[in-house]
Design a protein around this motif. Structure first.
Motif, PDB file in Angstrom:
ATOM      1  N   ASP A  58      -2.675  10.707   0.050  1.00 18.94           N
ATOM      2  CA  ASP A  58      -2.036   9.551  -0.583  1.00 18.94           C
ATOM      3  C   ASP A  58      -3.063   8.764  -1.401  1.00 18.94           C
ATOM      4  OD1 ASP A  58       0.617   8.397  -0.808  1.00 18.94           O
ATOM      5  OD2 ASP A  58      -0.291   6.599   0.048  1.00 18.94           O
ATOM      6  N   HIS A 115      -3.110   8.405  -5.610  1.00 22.67           N
ATOM      7  CA  HIS A 115      -3.135   7.081  -6.238  1.00 22.67           C
ATOM      8  C   HIS A 115      -4.497   6.739  -6.829  1.00 22.67           C
ATOM      9  CE1 HIS A 115       0.487   6.741  -3.688  1.00 22.67           C
ATOM     10  NE2 HIS A 115       0.912   5.995  -4.675  1.00 22.67           N
ATOM     11  N   ALA A 158      -0.812   5.336 -11.921  1.00 24.97           N
ATOM     12  CA  ALA A 158      -2.079   5.203 -11.193  1.00 24.97           C
ATOM     13  C   ALA A 158      -2.321   3.729 -10.886  1.00 24.97           C
ATOM     14  CB  ALA A 158      -3.206   5.744 -12.057  1.00 24.97           C
ATOM     15  N   ARG A 159      -2.716   3.468  -9.657  1.00 26.56           N
ATOM     16  CA  ARG A 159      -3.061   2.096  -9.289  1.00 26.56           C
ATOM     17  C   ARG A 159      -4.533   2.084  -8.942  1.00 26.56           C
ATOM     18  NH1 ARG A 159       0.533   1.160  -4.424  1.00 26.56           N
ATOM     19  NH2 ARG A 159      -1.239  -0.161  -3.976  1.00 26.56           N
ATOM     20  N   ASP A 205      -2.829   0.166   1.491  1.00 25.63           N
ATOM     21  CA  ASP A 205      -1.808   1.168   1.822  1.00 25.63           C
ATOM     22  C   ASP A 205      -2.181   1.875   3.113  1.00 25.63           C
ATOM     23  OD1 ASP A 205      -1.995   0.894  -1.310  1.00 25.63           O
ATOM     24  OD2 ASP A 205       0.031   1.628  -0.865  1.00 25.63           O
ATOM     25  N   TYR A 216      -5.806   0.761  -5.150  1.00 22.37           N
ATOM     26  CA  TYR A 216      -5.421   1.357  -3.866  1.00 22.37           C
ATOM     27  C   TYR A 216      -6.635   1.523  -2.941  1.00 22.37           C
ATOM     28  CZ  TYR A 216      -3.228   4.891  -0.761  1.00 22.37           C
ATOM     29  OH  TYR A 216      -2.733   5.591   0.315  1.00 22.37           O
TER      30      TYR A 216
END
Ligand code: GLU
Length: 303
Positions: A33, A37, A3-4, A200, A7
């Motif tokens: 997406d 994330h 997990a970021r 992203d 994001y």
């Protein structure tokens, strides 16, 4: 998948018509997406090409996203309210930008010896780079692209894999402010992605060949480079990208959720190779998120 927390993704539709299956695919991919994330998902209305805007299309798109259960974080932004940011970026670019007085015809005439794709793309041969010829009036503003050595930019697309473009030979100095008085997409998108902290970018593959221009702009503006994932675009029977002009069926925002699911969401998911059997919109998202995570394991897909 790790997990970021940082994001930040986005969906950035141009309000040239209602949402349709083609634009839903891009919206769905970017939304999934961001979910996978544990990120934020922003919506930005790219109405900078004012002549192509269709009145009410922005609200129609937003209503369709809501109906499909795609809820954005924060406030929606409209590019037509962000001109000051584009102007500031332009000032920051200083001498890298120059006025160009060439018409499309002049550019086309200067490359009569080019063939095929090169000629079609109208590569600017730099006629006004060292100053406007006497009597010529600046109409557009262009960004200088390094000539020697050539400016070759590459990146790893999360879907399509390695992508490289010789910006000098394949694009040339490109327009940041158009002859018709509007800001160009390339500048607006880079400034906004930078200002909104987008990390992203997930969008349609029709923008793959715009990406090196955007990478170059990020470099000269000192902005961080996001990651990219370009999903295939939905085409009609004759291979044209689906749009209102090429016969895409618009969403009926009043449609029954079952109909929305059957006629739009499940086909869009199938197009993305997600195998989902859900019978409600909630169940759809429950199943789609792990399905997207699984799909990511199979990427990139080299052509
Ligand atoms: N506004 C563009 C479109 O609707 C998308 C731009 C982007 O995602 O960078 O095709």
């Amino acid at each position: 998948m790790t997990a970021r927390t940082s994001y930040i993704g986005r969906f950035a539709p141009s309000p040239t018509g209602p949402l349709h299956i083609g634009s839903l695919v891009a919206a769905m991919a970017s939304y999934l997406d961001a979910k996978v994330h544990h990120g934020q998902w922003l919506v930005r209305i790219e109405d900078v090409d004012v002549g192509r805007n269709v009145p009410g299309a922005d609200e129609h798109i937003l209503a369709s996203l809501r109906r499909c259960g795609m809820h954005w974080d924060g406030e929606v932004t409209w590019q037509t309210q962000r001109y000051t940011l584009y102007q500031q970026a332009m000032e920051q670019l200083g001498d890298l930008v120059y006025p160009c007085g060439c018409s499309r015809r002049e550019i086309a005439d200067s490359q009569l010896n080019l063939t095929g794709q090169q000629a079609q793309a109208l590569i600017y041969p730099g006629i006004c780079r060292d100053g406007l010829a006497p009597g010529k009036v600046g109409r557009a503003l262009r960004l200088k692209v390094p000539q020697t050595p050539h400016c070759v930019l590459s990146f790893e697309d999360r879907w399509a894999g390695h992508y490289s473009q010789d910006l000098t030979a394949e694009v040339g100095d490109f327009v940041l402010h158009r002859a018709d008085g509007y800001w160009a997409y390339q500048l607006a998108v880079v400034v906004d992605d930078g200002a909104q902290g987008i990390t992203d970018i997930v969008r349609g593959a029709d923008l793959l060949d715009s990406t090196p221009r955007q990478l170059y702009l990020q470099q000269v503006l000192g902005l961080p480079q996001p990651t990219y994932l370009h999903v295939p675009v939905v085409v009609n029977d004759v291979g044209e990208k689906l749009s209102k002009q090429t016969g895409a069926q618009a969403f009926d925002t009043g449609a029954d959720p079952q109909v929305l699911l059957r006629d739009a969401m499940l086909p869009a998911a199938r197009f993305l190779s997600l195998d989902i059997q859900a019978e409600t919109i909630d169940a759809f998202w429950r199943d789609a998120t792990p399905a997207w995570a699984q799909l990511l394991q199979t990427l990139p897909r080299q052509p």
